[in-house]
Structures are given as C-alpha cells and as structure tokens.
Enzyme design. Structure first.
Site, PDB file in Angstrom:
ATOM      1  N   LYS A 240     -24.031  -6.151   1.726  1.00 23.60           N
ATOM      2  CA  LYS A 240     -25.410  -5.652   1.840  1.00 23.60           C
ATOM      3  C   LYS A 240     -26.299  -6.264   0.741  1.00 23.60           C
ATOM      4  O   LYS A 240     -25.797  -6.871  -0.216  1.00 23.60           O
ATOM      5  CB  LYS A 240     -25.382  -4.118   1.750  1.00 23.60           C
TER       6      LYS A 240
ATOM      7  N   TYR B 112     -28.491  -0.838  13.352  1.00 27.40           N
ATOM      8  CA  TYR B 112     -28.099   0.547  13.059  1.00 27.40           C
ATOM      9  C   TYR B 112     -28.628   1.534  14.112  1.00 27.40           C
ATOM     10  O   TYR B 112     -28.812   2.716  13.807  1.00 27.40           O
ATOM     11  CB  TYR B 112     -28.580   0.952  11.671  1.00 27.40           C
TER      12      TYR B 112
ATOM     13  N   ASN C 117     -24.254   0.886  -0.989  1.00 27.77           N
ATOM     14  CA  ASN C 117     -22.797   0.941  -1.155  1.00 27.77           C
ATOM     15  C   ASN C 117     -22.111  -0.397  -0.848  1.00 27.77           C
ATOM     16  O   ASN C 117     -20.964  -0.438  -0.433  1.00 27.77           O
ATOM     17  CB  ASN C 117     -22.219   2.106  -0.339  1.00 27.77           C
TER      18      ASN C 117
ATOM     19  N   HIS D 218     -20.658  -3.119   4.538  1.00 26.48           N
ATOM     20  CA  HIS D 218     -20.556  -2.471   5.847  1.00 26.48           C
ATOM     21  C   HIS D 218     -19.260  -2.933   6.502  1.00 26.48           C
ATOM     22  O   HIS D 218     -18.851  -4.085   6.317  1.00 26.48           O
ATOM     23  CB  HIS D 218     -21.732  -2.883   6.747  1.00 26.48           C
TER      24      HIS D 218
ATOM     25  N   GLU E 235     -20.975  -5.394  17.237  1.00 25.84           N
ATOM     26  CA  GLU E 235     -21.575  -5.813  15.957  1.00 25.84           C
ATOM     27  C   GLU E 235     -21.359  -7.309  15.701  1.00 25.84           C
ATOM     28  O   GLU E 235     -22.262  -7.986  15.198  1.00 25.84           O
ATOM     29  CB  GLU E 235     -20.993  -4.967  14.815  1.00 25.84           C
TER      30      GLU E 235
HETATM   31  N1  UDP Z   1     -26.056   6.269   4.516  1.00 22.32           N
HETATM   32  C1  UDP Z   1     -26.991   6.899   3.700  1.00 22.32           C
HETATM   33  N2  UDP Z   1     -26.922   8.270   3.555  1.00 22.32           N
HETATM   34  C2  UDP Z   1     -25.974   9.017   4.175  1.00 22.32           C
HETATM   35  C3  UDP Z   1     -25.030   8.380   4.987  1.00 22.32           C
HETATM   36  C4  UDP Z   1     -25.095   7.005   5.154  1.00 22.32           C
HETATM   37  O1  UDP Z   1     -27.870   6.251   3.143  1.00 22.32           O
HETATM   38  O2  UDP Z   1     -25.959  10.249   4.001  1.00 22.32           O
HETATM   39  C5  UDP Z   1     -26.121   4.798   4.674  1.00 22.32           C
HETATM   40  C6  UDP Z   1     -25.025   4.063   3.903  1.00 22.32           C
HETATM   41  O3  UDP Z   1     -25.562   2.817   3.469  1.00 22.32           O
HETATM   42  C7  UDP Z   1     -23.974   3.859   4.990  1.00 22.32           C
HETATM   43  C8  UDP Z   1     -24.848   3.591   6.213  1.00 22.32           C
HETATM   44  O4  UDP Z   1     -25.945   4.480   6.053  1.00 22.32           O
HETATM   45  O5  UDP Z   1     -23.098   2.794   4.663  1.00 22.32           O
HETATM   46  C9  UDP Z   1     -24.209   3.836   7.560  1.00 22.32           C
HETATM   47  O6  UDP Z   1     -23.670   5.143   7.564  1.00 22.32           O
HETATM   48  P1  UDP Z   1     -22.209   5.422   8.142  1.00 22.32           P
HETATM   49  O7  UDP Z   1     -22.050   6.887   8.259  1.00 22.32           O
HETATM   50  O8  UDP Z   1     -21.992   4.611   9.376  1.00 22.32           O
HETATM   51  O9  UDP Z   1     -21.263   4.925   6.940  1.00 22.32           O
HETATM   52  P2  UDP Z   1     -20.279   3.660   6.826  1.00 22.32           P
HETATM   53  O10 UDP Z   1     -19.704   3.409   8.182  1.00 22.32           O
HETATM   54  O11 UDP Z   1     -21.101   2.501   6.322  1.00 22.32           O
HETATM   55  O12 UDP Z   1     -19.234   4.088   5.829  1.00 22.32           O
HETATM   56 MG    MG Z   2     -20.650   3.189  10.009  1.00 27.02          MG
END
Ligand code: UDP
Ligand code: MG
Length: 137
Positions: free
Chosen positions: A9, A49, A112, A115, A126
């Site tokens: 990211k 997304y 974080n 992805h 994706e």
């Molecule tokens: N995210 C956020 N707040 C939240 C949950 C997710 O900003 O409470 C962001 C974070 O960057 C995350 C992305 O949205 O990686 C996609 O969320 P997902 O639940 O799919 O998490 P991931 O699959 O990336 O672990």
């Molecule tokens: Mg996810």
C-alpha cells in the site's frame, strides 16, 4: 498451485518497505508471477474495494489507497492465499501476531502496509483487476 493478489500500500511504498515485503514472500518460497508499480485514482480504489462500499471506513480507505504509488503482485504457490494472510497478520496491527508484516510495520488500522486476497474467488477477481493474462508469468 494457487495465486493471490498482494499489494504494498502507499504507506509501505513511501516508507521504503518494498524490498522488506518481497523478501518475506521469497524467503517462504512464494513465487512472484506478476508485479508492477501503479498509482490508482480514487475511482480505481473505489472499484477495487467495492465490497467495502457500505463500510464507514470506505471513503478514508479509498483516499489512502489513491494517495501514492502502490506495488501490485500476483503471488503463486501452494496454499498461497492463506500463507500470504499469515505473513500479513491481522487487519488490526495491534492484534497481529509478532513477526508478521503488519505487527512489524503497520502504524494504523488503515495504514497497514499490505493487502492480500481472502479467498480463491476474490483472488481471481483482484488479479484480473490489475493484470492481463500477458502480464502473468
Ligand atoms: N480498514 C480500516 N478500518 C477498519 C477495517 C479495515 O481502515 O476498521 C482498512 C484497512 O486498510 C484494511 C482494509 O480497510 O486492510 C480492508 O479491510 P478488510 O477487512 O478487508 O481487511 P484486510 O483483508 O485488508 O485484512
Ligand atoms: Mg480484505
């Protein structure tokens, strides 16, 4: 043999973590089948997304994901979807296991670093979002 989409990211790219992340994949014997650096528009990020469209964090997340260049990769290996998720660690870095990418480098639940696709169905969608067949080797 399975494939998954990985993204470094904008925070990871800005902070010079490209090599660190790729090293962790290669050390695990995960093969990079496709890779490029791109800069998504807000619309590109919203499309990527789309599953999170209704979430409260959607607007901020898509602003963040279109705030700078990212590195997108198709990773290949046995069980690579789950193995990549394990290397990444939990979405919330505070809950991520020590030694995972997010535990080591994330600064925020949003910022974080990486992805990774969460299922075979999403991995296929994706990867196709970013790569044509000719770009996957
Ligand atoms: N995210 C956020 N707040 C939240 C949950 C997710 O900003 O409470 C962001 C974070 O960057 C995350 C992305 O949205 O990686 C996609 O969320 P997902 O639940 O799919 O998490 P991931 O699959 O990336 O672990
Ligand atoms: Mg996810």
């Amino acid at each position: 043999m399975e494939r998954t989409l990985s993204i470094i990211k904008p925070d990871g790219v800005k902070r010079g973590l490209i090599g660190e992340v790729i090293k962790r994949f290669e050390k695990e014997g995960i093969r990079i089948a496709a890779m490029k650096m791109i800069y998504m528009s807000k619309k590109d990020a919203e499309g990527f997304y789309a599953v999170h469209r209704e979430k409260p964090f959607f607007d901020s997340l898509t602003d963040f994901m279109s705030s700078g260049p990212i590195v997108v990769m198709a990773l290949e290996g046995d069980n690579v979807i789950q193995r990549n998720r394990e290397l990444m660690g939990a979405t919330n870095y505070k809950e991520a296991k020590p030694g995972t990418i997010r535990a080591d480098f994330a600064t925020d639940i949003e910022k974080n670093v990486v992805h990774g696709s969460d299922s075979p169905e999403n991995a296929e969608i994706e990867i196709a979002y970013f790569f044509s067949k000719l770009e996957i080797h």
